[in-house]
Design a protein around this motif. Structure first.
Motif, PDB file in Angstrom:
ATOM      1  N   ASP A 185      39.243  37.536  33.379  1.00 29.13           N
ATOM      2  CA  ASP A 185      39.735  37.031  32.098  1.00 29.13           C
ATOM      3  C   ASP A 185      41.208  37.696  31.738  1.00 29.13           C
ATOM      4  OD1 ASP A 185      37.826  35.446  31.224  1.00 29.13           O
ATOM      5  OD2 ASP A 185      36.494  37.192  31.413  1.00 29.13           O
ATOM      6  N   LEU A 186      42.231  36.814  31.413  1.00 32.29           N
ATOM      7  CA  LEU A 186      43.495  37.336  30.754  1.00 32.29           C
ATOM      8  C   LEU A 186      43.577  37.210  29.345  1.00 32.29           C
ATOM      9  CD1 LEU A 186      46.219  35.943  33.396  1.00 32.29           C
ATOM     10  CD2 LEU A 186      45.292  38.102  33.204  1.00 32.29           C
ATOM     11  N   TYR A 187      44.050  38.265  28.637  1.00 37.31           N
ATOM     12  CA  TYR A 187      44.284  38.076  27.354  1.00 37.31           C
ATOM     13  C   TYR A 187      45.807  37.826  26.923  1.00 37.31           C
ATOM     14  CZ  TYR A 187      45.289  39.736  22.507  1.00 37.31           C
ATOM     15  OH  TYR A 187      45.344  39.924  21.061  1.00 37.31           O
ATOM     16  N   ARG A 225      46.438  41.448  34.661  1.00 34.04           N
ATOM     17  CA  ARG A 225      45.077  41.854  34.884  1.00 34.04           C
ATOM     18  C   ARG A 225      44.962  43.353  35.197  1.00 34.04           C
ATOM     19  NH1 ARG A 225      42.883  38.780  39.552  1.00 34.04           N
ATOM     20  NH2 ARG A 225      43.777  37.010  38.771  1.00 34.04           N
ATOM     21  N   GLY A 226      43.869  43.797  34.722  1.00 38.56           N
ATOM     22  CA  GLY A 226      43.240  45.220  34.826  1.00 38.56           C
ATOM     23  C   GLY A 226      44.138  46.162  33.816  1.00 38.56           C
ATOM     24  N   HIS A 227      44.813  45.467  32.947  1.00 39.72           N
ATOM     25  CA  HIS A 227      45.836  46.039  31.916  1.00 39.72           C
ATOM     26  C   HIS A 227      44.972  45.752  30.567  1.00 39.72           C
ATOM     27  CE1 HIS A 227      48.253  47.006  35.477  1.00 39.72           C
ATOM     28  NE2 HIS A 227      49.083  47.920  34.539  1.00 39.72           N
ATOM     29  N   ALA A 266      39.443  43.485  34.569  1.00 38.06           N
ATOM     30  CA  ALA A 266      39.571  44.176  35.771  1.00 38.06           C
ATOM     31  C   ALA A 266      39.889  43.190  36.866  1.00 38.06           C
ATOM     32  CB  ALA A 266      38.617  45.145  36.185  1.00 38.06           C
ATOM     33  N   SER A 267      40.573  43.632  37.928  1.00 38.44           N
ATOM     34  CA  SER A 267      40.920  42.596  39.085  1.00 38.44           C
ATOM     35  C   SER A 267      40.138  43.291  40.207  1.00 38.44           C
ATOM     36  CB  SER A 267      42.302  42.576  39.398  1.00 38.44           C
ATOM     37  OG  SER A 267      42.514  41.691  40.548  1.00 38.44           O
ATOM     38  N   ASN A 284      43.431  49.312  38.971  1.00 35.83           N
ATOM     39  CA  ASN A 284      44.643  48.145  38.944  1.00 35.83           C
ATOM     40  C   ASN A 284      46.003  48.474  38.426  1.00 35.83           C
ATOM     41  OD1 ASN A 284      42.141  45.856  37.666  1.00 35.83           O
ATOM     42  ND2 ASN A 284      42.747  46.356  39.616  1.00 35.83           N
ATOM     43  N   ILE A 285      46.152  49.784  37.437  1.00 31.65           N
ATOM     44  CA  ILE A 285      47.403  50.393  37.278  1.00 31.65           C
ATOM     45  C   ILE A 285      47.781  51.433  38.530  1.00 31.65           C
ATOM     46  CG2 ILE A 285      48.245  52.270  35.927  1.00 31.65           C
ATOM     47  CD1 ILE A 285      46.138  51.695  33.700  1.00 31.65           C
ATOM     48  N   HIS A 286      47.130  51.792  39.208  1.00 25.17           N
ATOM     49  CA  HIS A 286      47.458  52.302  40.415  1.00 25.17           C
ATOM     50  C   HIS A 286      48.180  51.513  41.568  1.00 25.17           C
ATOM     51  CE1 HIS A 286      47.319  54.900  43.955  1.00 25.17           C
ATOM     52  NE2 HIS A 286      46.768  53.946  44.640  1.00 25.17           N
ATOM     53  N   GLN A 287      47.359  50.309  41.653  1.00 22.11           N
ATOM     54  CA  GLN A 287      47.906  49.357  42.449  1.00 22.11           C
ATOM     55  C   GLN A 287      49.396  48.583  41.939  1.00 22.11           C
ATOM     56  OE1 GLN A 287      44.599  46.545  42.150  1.00 22.11           O
ATOM     57  NE2 GLN A 287      43.125  47.790  43.585  1.00 22.11           N
TER      58      GLN A 287
END
Length: 294
Positions: free
Chosen positions: A10-12, A54-56, A61-62, A176-179
């Motif tokens: 889900d993308l905001y 995604r993931g932010h 989360a991705s 996801n932030i790490h990626q």
């Protein structure tokens, strides 16, 4: 809360205004809140699209690792969801690399690019070391909290902006932030820039010394671009020099929509003047209409 189910998550997103679309891309850890001033000030001229990668923030989360190619694919599907055939793409800092990837791989969907404090690769020791530190800190919950405080405080122009940036940063998925940070270390599109035919606007602060080399690298490769250097500004232009940034973007896009008397090619690395915007007038510290509810 507007969301779209895209590529398995889900993308905001937020869509404001009317006119030719501009989609904005934020760096790792930050969110679309970083572009609140752009939403408010540009929505009278353009359709402003912001989204949480995604993931932010408020996006899901991705399960798939976050890469620039995946983010570009998400952007394309978001434009499809909004029934928009094309858009300008504006990327800030690391988001500028994603904007370049979008322009290079999908020129039929991205009409032009706006690169704000951007780079086409991460090649110098100082920046690579800063990103490596962020990669390491994003592995551990206590350290990523410290990283969030530092990044959001550095991008805030006042207390309310800081609270809003930090609140949404805390919603992100650490993996996801790490990626996103980790992928930034290996990405490079510098050698492909000579083939980019879309118009590009470069926006940099004259006090962002570490990024001068990246600006000049991009300039040396792009066949066509416009350059605007903001006086007395550092890296965090979207929040700390928003009025000038938005004024320049508006004038630049309107200029593209009118026939030009002469094409712009390979401007000097250090022009005597920018595009001709008036001096930047600082925004109020806590403009209620420009901030999301706490």
């Amino acid at each position: 809360m507007p969301t779209a189910y895209i590529n398995g998550t889900d993308l905001y997103y937020e869509k404001r205004g009317d006119g030719f679309p501009i989609i904005f891309i934020h760096p790792p850890l930050l969110t679309s809140v970083n572009f609140r001033y752009q939403q408010v000030q540009l929505a009278g001229q353009f359709t402003v699209i912001t989204f949480d990668i995604r993931g932010h923030g408020r996006s899901g989360a991705s399960e798939a690792p976050v890469t620039y190619e995946l983010i570009v694919e998400d952007m394309l599907r978001l434009l499809d969801h909004l029934k928009l055939p094309e858009a300008f793409v504006c990327g800030y800092s690391t988001g500028g690399s994603i904007a370049l990837e979008a322009l290079l791989t999908h020129p039929d969907r991205f009409t032009g690019g706006i690169l704000v404090s951007a780079m086409s690769e991460v090649s110098d020791f100082v920046l690579r070391n800063r990103i490596r530190v962020a990669v390491g800190m994003s592995r551990w919950k206590p350290l990523i909290r410290v990283l969030m405080w530092g990044i959001t405080w550095g991008n805030a122009d006042g207390r309310q902006t800081f609270r809003n940036l930090l609140r949404d940063a805390r919603r992100g998925n650490p993996a996801n932030i790490h990626q996103y940070y980790r992928f930034s270390l290996t990405y490079s599109c510098t050698k492909r820039l000579a083939g980019l035919r879309a118009p590009v606007l470069l926006l940099y602060g004259n006090k962002d010394g570490g990024f001068t080399q990246y600006r000049k690298k991009i300039q040396s490769m792009l066949p066509h671009y416009d350059l605007h250097i903001l006086d007395n500004e550092k890296h965090q232009i979207p929040t700390k020099a928003a009025s000038e940034m938005n004024d320049v973007i508006g004038k630049w896009i309107r200029g593209l929509q009118r026939p030009r008397e002469k094409a712009v090619t390979r401007q000097p690395a250090e022009p005597e003047a920018g595009i001709g915007t008036p001096p930047y007038a600082a925004l109020p510290e806590e403009p209620a209409e420009q901030q999301p509810e706490a």
